[in-house]
Each structure stands twice: as structure tokens, then as C-alpha cells.
Write a protein that holds these residues in place. Structure first.
Motif, mmCIF file in Angstrom:
data_model
loop_
_atom_site.group_PDB
_atom_site.id
_atom_site.type_symbol
_atom_site.label_atom_id
_atom_site.label_comp_id
_atom_site.label_asym_id
_atom_site.label_seq_id
_atom_site.Cartn_x
_atom_site.Cartn_y
_atom_site.Cartn_z
ATOM 1 N N SER A 401 0.841 -1.210 0.000
ATOM 2 C CA SER A 401 0.000 0.000 0.000
ATOM 3 C C SER A 401 0.871 1.253 0.000
ATOM 4 C CB SER A 401 -0.925 -0.005 1.218
ATOM 5 O OG SER A 401 -1.831 -1.084 1.166
ATOM 6 N N ILE A 402 1.969 1.201 0.769
ATOM 7 C CA ILE A 402 2.896 2.342 0.788
ATOM 8 C C ILE A 402 3.493 2.556 -0.599
ATOM 9 C CG2 ILE A 402 5.141 3.120 1.658
ATOM 10 C CD1 ILE A 402 4.458 1.821 4.325
ATOM 11 N N SER A 403 3.924 1.449 -1.217
ATOM 12 C CA SER A 403 4.518 1.548 -2.549
ATOM 13 C C SER A 403 3.522 2.098 -3.565
ATOM 14 C CB SER A 403 5.019 0.167 -2.979
ATOM 15 O OG SER A 403 5.583 0.215 -4.266
ATOM 16 N N ASP A 404 2.263 1.598 -3.509
ATOM 17 C CA ASP A 404 1.230 2.058 -4.448
ATOM 18 C C ASP A 404 0.914 3.532 -4.225
ATOM 19 O OD1 ASP A 404 1.122 -0.478 -5.469
ATOM 20 O OD2 ASP A 404 -0.703 -1.064 -4.388
ATOM 21 N N THR A 405 0.848 3.938 -2.955
ATOM 22 C CA THR A 405 0.528 5.338 -2.653
ATOM 23 C C THR A 405 1.657 6.264 -3.094
ATOM 24 O OG1 THR A 405 -0.802 4.623 -0.755
ATOM 25 C CG2 THR A 405 -0.126 6.925 -0.807
ATOM 26 N N GLU A 406 2.894 5.831 -2.842
ATOM 27 C CA GLU A 406 4.035 6.641 -3.283
ATOM 28 C C GLU A 406 4.050 6.769 -4.807
ATOM 29 O OE1 GLU A 406 7.293 5.788 0.272
ATOM 30 O OE2 GLU A 406 7.278 4.535 -1.529
ATOM 31 N N GLU A 407 3.678 5.697 -5.486
ATOM 32 C CA GLU A 407 3.625 5.751 -6.950
ATOM 33 C C GLU A 407 2.512 6.688 -7.421
ATOM 34 O OE1 GLU A 407 3.074 2.646 -10.701
ATOM 35 O OE2 GLU A 407 3.477 1.883 -8.680
ATOM 36 N N SER A 408 1.361 6.616 -6.736
ATOM 37 C CA SER A 408 0.252 7.510 -7.097
ATOM 38 C C SER A 408 0.626 8.964 -6.840
ATOM 39 C CB SER A 408 -0.998 7.135 -6.300
ATOM 40 O OG SER A 408 -1.435 5.831 -6.613
ATOM 41 N N LEU A 409 1.314 9.217 -5.722
ATOM 42 C CA LEU A 409 1.742 10.580 -5.407
ATOM 43 C C LEU A 409 2.730 11.087 -6.455
ATOM 44 C CD1 LEU A 409 1.931 13.059 -3.602
ATOM 45 C CD2 LEU A 409 3.591 11.810 -2.175
#
Length: 451
Positions: A401-409
Motif C-alpha cells: 500500500s505504501i509503494s502504491d501510494t508513493e507511486e500515485s503521489l
């Protein structure tokens, strides 16, 4: 108002206008991403704390689940502060009982010594022609090939070099009155293993004839001998100072003569069991404290299903019956472990001691029997620890989830950069047009002023 490069032509603060427009669209959304990441990081940290507490508790459960913990034996020797005359090492087959043991004789090797008149100097030649010297200890013998012109000192060095694998050594002693004694020592113990020397195949010089080797003898007390101990009035012999079969399950090593019989008590390894259970109780309480802190109102893991399920399963295992059918105890709460009102455990040492004294084997069955608590907990916790355990599975999910959120950001920041570039392009064109219009206006005003 300061004017940046954007707006230099028109005289308007277009730089601030672009910044405000980008900020209005970007800042709220970026903060949502950052808050989301902070929440994930907090959850990951909390899961790490929970995982460490579970791992710590699992280690104590594993210690409690070791059969050797309950099969170990402890030896108590009633010799006060005196240096013990023997040592006792029990194995798990040793019976719990009391014995009276006394060392009455130590095993030792043998020694040969030359006659007082044989030599006066270590440099005297033993043989000018050489030959074979045979040394024997019991059924074992070995030969030393002595070279011509070998001195007493040289023979000593040769015996020490070639005899070390046989436990044989030689030495020279000078009494300070013109006499040199040649000694040969064997460390092979046991009656019948006294060292013998045969020089019949060695030609001796006249100085040693009839004196040196033929004259070597065993001094009083120099014979090899057995060791003896007395166990409950029974005399036991050994050709060494080790007694491995005198008492089943006990290895006894004679160290020195006993002045009197010593009382030896073999008991279960009660202290180690007690310390392990106390560690188990402490680790369980630490785990419960972490669970409560992590799932409190407003805490990041409030409502976490893994913790809820594990807490329920642990309580169920503690409350279950883990005894055998013929056991006088029904649960671990009968042997010194108490459940407190707040869900933690306590250890009652007096209650534990009474249970152990009454039936140690039944206490052991509660923990490591076919349905023992330690076995059940060990299997239960396997689902939560390790690379494939539930706690790590949750951490992997949060990390994703952290990786996906960082990618979305990162994607959103890239879109904002493109949006800002688009605004700058548009406002640059507007600034150019306004600059041209201002220039034309200035020209018209100058022409009108000339009329």
C-alpha cells in the motif's frame, strides 16, 4: 508588489498567480497522500512492535516445549563449602534418589626410577653401539631404537618424543649430591598396567651394566592402581577415575580421596523448569500489554482482526485442559500459573513447588504431553510468525500500500508539473500580448501629445 520573470512584460505578478493556481489544485490532494502514507508507516511500525512481542513469546514457548527441559536432572551434594572429592553428572535416565558415595582410592599410573648408583651426569653415554629398548604397559608395548653414543639426556628426549602417544614420559632428577636419577612415567591407570622396561636388546656401556636399565625399579607406591569408590556400602572398582556404570544414569569422576561418605541427592531439574515458566509468564504479559496498547481507542491497530483472533486463541489455549487422564492436575492453573482479572498471568512459586513435589511427571505432561500447552501454543504461533506468518503477511500488504501510494503521489506530482508548465505557457503568451498592447498604447499617447 515584486514581479517575477513571468509578467515582466505586462507588469503584472503572473508568477504569484501561477503559484497560487497550482497550489490550490495540488496542496490538498498531496496532503491526503502524505497523511495516507503516514498512516501506513504508523501501522507498519505498530505491526513491527506486535511482531517482536509475538516472536519473543514464541521463543519462550519453544523453550518450554523442549523435552530435555523436563527430563533434566540436578545433583545436590551435601559437602558444604568443602572442595568435592568427586563430581557427578546425571543424564535423563537417572533415578531421583539419594546415595552415599566415598572415594577410597584414586587410579593412577606407574613410575620407574633408576638405581642411585647408576648415573652422576645427564651427559653420560648410555650405549656406544645402540639397540632396541622395549617399553610395555599391560598388553601394550612399543619399541625405541636407540642410536649409538646416545646420552642419558638424549634418551630422555627420544622417549618423550616417541612415547607421548602412549602416555609415557621420561625425566632426569639431580639430587645435588652427585647422583642423577632417570625416571620413566606412564599415565595409564589401573592395576596390571604398571610400566615395564626391557633392555635385553640394547648393549649397555660398562657404566650402566647391571645398574641402569636392569636396575630400574618401581618405587614404593609407584605401581599403577585402580580407583575405588564406595556406593551405599558397596565397593566399586574402576581402572580409571571415571565410574560410568556404578549407578545407572550417573557419571562419577573421582577427584581426590574422601574423608567421609558424602550424601548425593538426584532430583528433577526443578529450578530450570521454574525459571522457564516464569519467563513464559513474563513474555505472555508483555505480549498482552503490546496488544492492549496497539488496539486502544484511537490506536493505529484498533480493531485489527489478527490481534483479536490471536488474543482469543491464546486465552482459549490457557483455559483448556492439557492434562492426561490420570493426572492429578487439570490445567496449568493447578501448578503455579494464575490468571489475573486484567488478563495477565502470575506465577505462584509455592504452588509450583507443591505440584512438582507431588507429581513432577504430571506437571511435565501439562506442557509437553501429547496435548500439552507448549505443544499447542507452538503450533498456534507458527501461523503468526516467520516469513509466511500472518503478521508478516499484513506487513507485506501495508508495504505494498505504501509503494502504491508513493507511486500515485509521484504520478500526481508529475501531472501537477505538467499543469504548471501549461499555465506558464498560457500566461507567457498573455504577458507577451499585454506587453505589445502596452507598447502600442504608449506609442499612441506619444503621438497624441505631439498634436
Amino acid at each position: 508588489m515584486a514581479i517575477g520573470s513571468l509578467g515582466a512584460g505586462s507588469g503584472m505578478d503572473l508568477e504569484s498567480l501561477v503559484t497560487d493556481m497550482v497550489s490550490a489544485r495540488r496542496d490538498t490532494k498531496v496532503k491526503l497522500y502524505q497523511d495516507k502514507l503516514a498512516g501506513y508507516e504508523a501501522e507498519l511500525s505498530a505491526l513491527g512492535t506486535v511482531g517482536s512481542a509475538i516472536d519473543n513469546f514464541k521463543n519462550y514457548v519453544k523453550d518450554l516445549n523442549k523435552e530435555e527441559l523436563f527430563s533434566g536432572r540436578n545433583v545436590i551434594m551435601a559437602n558444604g563449602d568443602e572442595t568435592p572429592s568427586f563430581s557427578v553428572n546425571p543424564d535423563k535416565t537417572a533415578s531421583t534418589d539419594e546415595y552415599s558415595i566415598q572415594v577410597t582410592q584414586l587410579a593412577k599410573g606407574s613410575r620407574l626410577i633408576s638405581d642411585i648408583s647408576s648415573f652422576s651426569s645427564r651427559d653420560e653415554v648410555v650405549t656406544s653401539s645402540g639397540g632396541t629398548l622395549t617399553l610395555s604397559i599391560g598388553d601394550e608395548e612399543f619399541e625405541i631404537q636407540v642410536k649409538p653414543e646416545t646420552t642419558l639426556s638424549g634418551l630422555r628426549e627420544q622417549i618423550n618424543a616417541e612415547g607421548k602417544d602412549h602416555g609415557v614420559s621420561a625425566n632426569l632428577v639431580n639430587d645435588g649430591e652427585g647422583h642423577t636419577f632417570f625416571t620413566i612415567t606412564s599415565n595409564t591407570t589401573g592395576a596390571g598396567n604398571t610400566l615395564h622396561i626391557d633392555s635385553s636388546n640394547l648393549t649397555l656401556d660398562s657404566a650402566a651394566l647391571g645398574g641402569f636399565f636392569p636396575g630400574m625399579s618401581v618405587p614404593e607406591g609407584g605401581e599403577a592402581q585402580d580407583a575405588y569408590i564406595v556406593v551405599d556400602g558397596i565397593s566399586v572398582r574402576s581402572d580409571s577415575n571415571s565410574f560410568d556404570d556404578a549407578i545407572a544414569g550417573l557419571s562419577i569422576e573421582a577427584l581426590e580421596l574422601s574423608q567421609e561418605p558424602v550424601k548425593v541427592e538426584v532430583t528433577y531439574n526443578q529450578d530450570q523448569v521454574k525459571e522457564t515458566i516464569q519467563g513464559f509468564v513474563s513474555a505472555y504479559n508483555d505480549l498482552i500489554a503490546v496488544f492492549k496498547q496497539s488496539t486502544a481507542r484511537g490506536a493505529v491497530l484498533n480493531g485489527n482482526s489478527m490481534i483479536r483472533n490471536l488474543s482469543s486463541s491464546l486465552a482459549g489455549e490457557l483455559m483448556s485442559t492439557h492434562a492426561s487422564d490420570d493426572s492429578p492436575f487439570t490445567s496449568i492453573f493447578d501448578v503455579g500459573v494464575d490468571l489475573q482479572d486484567n488478563g495477565t498471568l502470575a506465577f505462584d512459586e509455592n504452588k509450583f513447588n507443591r505440584a512438582v513435589d507431588a507429581d513432577f511427571d504430571s506437571v511435565a505432561t501439562l506442557f509437553i504431553g501429547p496435548n500439552g500447552l507448549a505443544k499447542s501454543l507452538d503450533a498456534l504461533l507458527d501461523n503468526y510468525v516467520g516469513p509466511r506468518g500472518m503478521n508478516n503477511t499484513l506487513k507485506d500488504s501495508v508495504n505494498k500500500s505504501i509503494s502504491d501510494t508513493e507511486e500515485s503521489l509521484a504520478d500526481y506530482e508529475e501531472r501537477m508539473e505538467k499543469y504548471e508548465a501549461s499555465l506558464r505557457s498560457k500566461f507567457t503568451s498573455l504577458d507577451t500580448q499585454l506587453a505589445n498592447m502596452n507598447a502600442q498604447g504608449d506609442y499612441l499617447n506619444s503621438m497624441l501629445n505631439k498634436l
